[in-house]
Design a protein around this motif. Sequence first.
Motif, PDB file in Angstrom:
ATOM      1  N   GLU A 261       0.233  -6.875 -20.720  1.00 31.94           N
ATOM      2  CA  GLU A 261       0.570  -8.187 -20.179  1.00 31.94           C
ATOM      3  C   GLU A 261       1.603  -8.017 -19.073  1.00 31.94           C
ATOM      4  N   VAL A 262       1.397  -8.737 -17.977  1.00 36.34           N
ATOM      5  CA  VAL A 262       2.343  -8.709 -16.867  1.00 36.34           C
ATOM      6  C   VAL A 262       2.766 -10.143 -16.580  1.00 36.34           C
ATOM      7  N   LEU A 263       4.042 -10.424 -16.801  1.00 35.96           N
ATOM      8  CA  LEU A 263       4.617 -11.730 -16.496  1.00 35.96           C
ATOM      9  C   LEU A 263       5.064 -11.737 -15.037  1.00 35.96           C
ATOM     10  N   ASP A 264       5.079 -12.918 -14.404  1.00 28.00           N
ATOM     11  CA  ASP A 264       5.435 -13.038 -12.990  1.00 28.00           C
ATOM     12  C   ASP A 264       4.578 -12.105 -12.141  1.00 28.00           C
ATOM     13  N   PHE A 265       3.272 -12.136 -12.423  1.00 29.02           N
ATOM     14  CA  PHE A 265       2.328 -11.203 -11.817  1.00 29.02           C
ATOM     15  C   PHE A 265       2.340 -11.252 -10.289  1.00 29.02           C
ATOM     16  N   GLN A 266       2.291 -12.445  -9.711  1.00 29.06           N
ATOM     17  CA  GLN A 266       2.244 -12.552  -8.249  1.00 29.06           C
ATOM     18  C   GLN A 266       3.476 -11.939  -7.585  1.00 29.06           C
TER      19      GLN A 266
END
Length: 84
Positions: A45-50
């Motif tokens: 999981e990657v938060l704040d992907f952008q």
Amino acid sequence: MKVRYDNDIDAIYFDLKDILSYDSDEIKDGIIIDYDKNDNIVGIEVLDFQSKLKKGLKVADLPFPEDEKLTASQYFNYPIAILS
């Protein structure tokens, strides 16, 4: 691999195996790895992907299995609107 993107919180989840996770570890700020009972990676999981993409996050920075890197790379190369 199944991929889910939540536009409301800008998080992407790469479901590598269709197995429930047993444990998780945040390896870097906002990057969470899920493991099964045998410590095999089942999800990323990657938060704040952008914002992480803009800062240069690449597939190679994450612990994708070799056979999933090509599939995962498409989500790092296109505008986020395609994921929504």
